[in-house]
Design an enzyme around this catalytic site. Sequence first.
Site, PDB file in Angstrom:
ATOM      1  N   HIS A 115       0.760  -1.288   0.017  1.00 42.97           N
ATOM      2  CA  HIS A 115       0.082  -0.007   0.015  1.00 42.97           C
ATOM      3  C   HIS A 115       0.897   1.292   0.028  1.00 42.97           C
ATOM      4  O   HIS A 115       0.517   2.231  -0.662  1.00 42.97           O
ATOM      5  CB  HIS A 115      -1.070  -0.004   1.319  1.00 42.97           C
ATOM      6  CG  HIS A 115      -1.986  -1.093   1.053  1.00 42.97           C
ATOM      7  ND1 HIS A 115      -2.584  -1.382  -0.019  1.00 42.97           N
ATOM      8  CD2 HIS A 115      -2.608  -1.784   2.234  1.00 42.97           C
ATOM      9  CE1 HIS A 115      -3.153  -2.504   0.237  1.00 42.97           C
ATOM     10  NE2 HIS A 115      -3.345  -2.696   1.671  1.00 42.97           N
ATOM     11  N   TYR A 116       2.085   1.234   0.623  1.00 39.48           N
ATOM     12  CA  TYR A 116       2.862   2.460   0.754  1.00 39.48           C
ATOM     13  C   TYR A 116       3.287   2.811  -0.643  1.00 39.48           C
ATOM     14  O   TYR A 116       3.262   3.916  -1.113  1.00 39.48           O
ATOM     15  CB  TYR A 116       4.025   2.310   1.766  1.00 39.48           C
ATOM     16  CG  TYR A 116       4.872   3.487   1.853  1.00 39.48           C
ATOM     17  CD1 TYR A 116       4.470   4.661   2.203  1.00 39.48           C
ATOM     18  CD2 TYR A 116       6.403   3.233   1.192  1.00 39.48           C
ATOM     19  CE1 TYR A 116       5.492   5.736   2.230  1.00 39.48           C
ATOM     20  CE2 TYR A 116       7.086   4.431   1.224  1.00 39.48           C
ATOM     21  CZ  TYR A 116       6.822   5.594   1.814  1.00 39.48           C
ATOM     22  OH  TYR A 116       7.655   6.484   1.550  1.00 39.48           O
ATOM     23  N   ALA A 117       3.777   1.558  -1.197  1.00 38.89           N
ATOM     24  CA  ALA A 117       4.720   1.812  -2.658  1.00 38.89           C
ATOM     25  C   ALA A 117       3.334   2.415  -3.706  1.00 38.89           C
ATOM     26  O   ALA A 117       3.800   3.248  -4.346  1.00 38.89           O
ATOM     27  CB  ALA A 117       4.898   0.480  -3.051  1.00 38.89           C
ATOM     28  N   LYS A 167       2.235   5.973  -2.963  1.00 42.77           N
ATOM     29  CA  LYS A 167       3.341   6.885  -3.274  1.00 42.77           C
ATOM     30  C   LYS A 167       3.642   7.260  -4.854  1.00 42.77           C
ATOM     31  O   LYS A 167       3.664   8.145  -5.295  1.00 42.77           O
ATOM     32  CB  LYS A 167       4.816   6.589  -2.583  1.00 42.77           C
ATOM     33  CG  LYS A 167       4.415   6.712  -1.234  1.00 42.77           C
ATOM     34  CD  LYS A 167       4.329   8.434  -0.821  1.00 42.77           C
ATOM     35  CE  LYS A 167       5.596   9.323  -1.008  1.00 42.77           C
ATOM     36  NZ  LYS A 167       5.461  10.650  -0.355  1.00 42.77           N
TER      37      LYS A 167
END
Length: 322
Positions: free
Chosen positions: A139-141, A144
């Site tokens: 989710h972070y990747a 972003k």
Amino acid sequence: MSVVFVTGGSGFVGGRLIARLVADGHTVRALARSDTAAARVGALGAVAVRGDMDDVASLRTAAQGSDLAFHCAARTTRGGSRAAFWADNVDGTANVVRATREAGVRRLVHVGTEAALMAGQALVGVDETAALRPDSPAHYASSKAAAEQFVLAANSAEFETIVLRPRFVWGAGDTTVLPELLATVAAGRFAWIGDGRHLIDTTHIDNVIEGLCLAAERGRPGEVYFVTDGEPVVFREFITELLATQDVTAPTRSVPAGVAKVAAGVGEAVWRGLRLKGAPPVDYMSLWLSSKECTIDTTKARTELGYAPVRTRTAGFAELRG
């Protein structure tokens, strides 16, 4: 000197950026989402302006009168739902773009990350031409990557946008990487994945701030720039030295990479399926960081921005030792 608007000013990168901007003679207006954040940015010399990332009107008011803006705020936690990451990193970024443009800000510098390129593969000598991965299972990747796409698409003659991507930010004042490592070791959960001898690039916080200031001053509108500490380092050696600055000996226990990969897949599926709080013992981002090469080509920043590291790893380790 100019008036500069900063989001995420109470965080690691944003706080150090405020200190640099104030030292350089700029007037800094910093978004503050709480009394605690307001006190922190005020202590750094910024004017705290209350507002929130989900409130375009408050963001617009906070940015009013600024010539330049830096968007440093982001969700970086290991755990959290896709909706939470999207709300903070994508919708929040879209709101910052809209608000700063409407407030008359001329240039916006967005703090990106190499994670926006990650979907489970090694990154070997990558540069700014590598494809973003909004489809990443992490989710972070993915968030972003989507945020960066939005920032770059907003670039225009009247509103210039630039992305700076530091890789593995570390140094004194870090509130994420080193504290999590220390907590993992203390809990007896630390293990190398494989032998941990893959190469990685890192970026000391002072080098991140130098890159951000150069991007604001010299960056070409609509462009992306990578910055690092200059030379790759063996992951195991870097982490061992980082822990040693706090008088902690790195454990020797290791887990086969294949076992860790399966554990990450199962853990992510269970945590997401049951909507559990926090993060699984091994999540995708931790797996990739701990087992995959990630080396960066910074030629573009060096040639176009005149970037060069201002703090060596040796000096950074010495500072952490106190």
